[in-house]
Design an enzyme around this catalytic site. Structure first.
Site, PDB file in Angstrom:
ATOM      1  N   TYR A  21       0.841  -1.207   0.000  1.00  0.00           N
ATOM      2  CA  TYR A  21       0.000   0.000   0.000  1.00  0.00           C
ATOM      3  C   TYR A  21       0.875   1.256   0.000  1.00  0.00           C
ATOM      4  O   TYR A  21       0.647   2.189  -0.780  1.00  0.00           O
ATOM      5  CB  TYR A  21      -0.921  -0.032   1.220  1.00  0.00           C
ATOM      6  N   GLU A  43     -11.330   5.307   5.331  1.00  0.00           N
ATOM      7  CA  GLU A  43     -10.739   6.141   6.384  1.00  0.00           C
ATOM      8  C   GLU A  43     -11.737   6.338   7.523  1.00  0.00           C
ATOM      9  O   GLU A  43     -11.361   6.330   8.704  1.00  0.00           O
ATOM     10  CB  GLU A  43     -10.301   7.511   5.828  1.00  0.00           C
ATOM     11  N   TRP A  51      -5.107   0.930  10.542  1.00  0.00           N
ATOM     12  CA  TRP A  51      -5.275   0.955   9.083  1.00  0.00           C
ATOM     13  C   TRP A  51      -5.001  -0.426   8.493  1.00  0.00           C
ATOM     14  O   TRP A  51      -5.605  -0.815   7.505  1.00  0.00           O
ATOM     15  CB  TRP A  51      -4.354   2.012   8.474  1.00  0.00           C
TER      16      TRP A  51
END
Length: 198
Positions: A21, A43, A51
């Site tokens: 990522y 988010e 995350w």
């Protein structure tokens, strides 16, 4: 090259999913409405979680939410919400699920008014990424005056789970700001991607 042969932003650690990522997506200017809606949703889903947890659920999110097609999600019924609440592949939080449906409707309204979600969001940075030059992760802000403004504007338009910290993390993710530290190999690469004509 192996994971340890490049200088990276320290936050991505060594988890292959996180590194992938960081190396290929984070900070790259994104101009696709579905992609923008996806990252805004994720988010918001991340609030209170890591995350990495969200990245692990990302593919399932895409399947569960029709590829983040705002048109389809905007039409979800209470029955659809109930089905999603029973889906262990996503964050089963009613408020977060309902906010995704409501936010999809807000995206459609923005597309109607501005032509695209992309045009609306990127107007805040005059359609050019903000190029930062942080030397250390400790310098990175959690929010800025601009993320405060975007958060306030989105809330006025009916969005939920768009606090200033969420908005700044979103801006970092979609490349509205280049927050790779200067010692990270991606800092200059992302900066070049952001230049018109490159």
């Amino acid at each position: 090259m192996g994971l340890n042969t490049k200088n990276r932003c320290e936050w991505c650690g060594t988890n292959p999913l996180y590194v992938e990522y960081h190396d290929n997506e984070w900070g790259v200017p994104l101009h696709d409405d579905r992609g923008l809606f996806e990252l805004l949703t994720l988010e918001g889903a991340q609030a209170g979680l890591s995350w990495l947890t969200i990245l692990r659920k990302r593919e399932h999110y895409r399947n569960a939410f029709h590829g983040f097609d705002p048109q389809k999600i905007a039409g979800y019924s209470e029955n659809d919400v109930q089905l999603l609440l029973g889906d262990s592949g996503i964050v089963r939080n009613r408020r977060k699920i309902e906010s995704t449906v409501g936010n999809a409707r807000c995206v459609l309204a923005i597309q109607e008014e501005f032509g695209s979600f992309d045009a609306f969001l990127w107007s805040y940075v005059h359609h050019q990424p903000v190029q930062n030059a942080w030397r250390s992760l400790t310098e990175l802000p959690a929010r800025t005056a601009l993320s405060d403004t975007i958060s306030k504007d989105l809330k006025k338009r009916g969005f939920n789970f768009v606090g200033s910290t969420i908005c700044y993390a979103f801006m970092q993710a979609v490349g509205m700001v280049n927050d790779h530290v200067v010692t990270c190999f991606r800092h200059e690469q992302v900066k070049k991607i952001a230049r018109p004509g490159d």
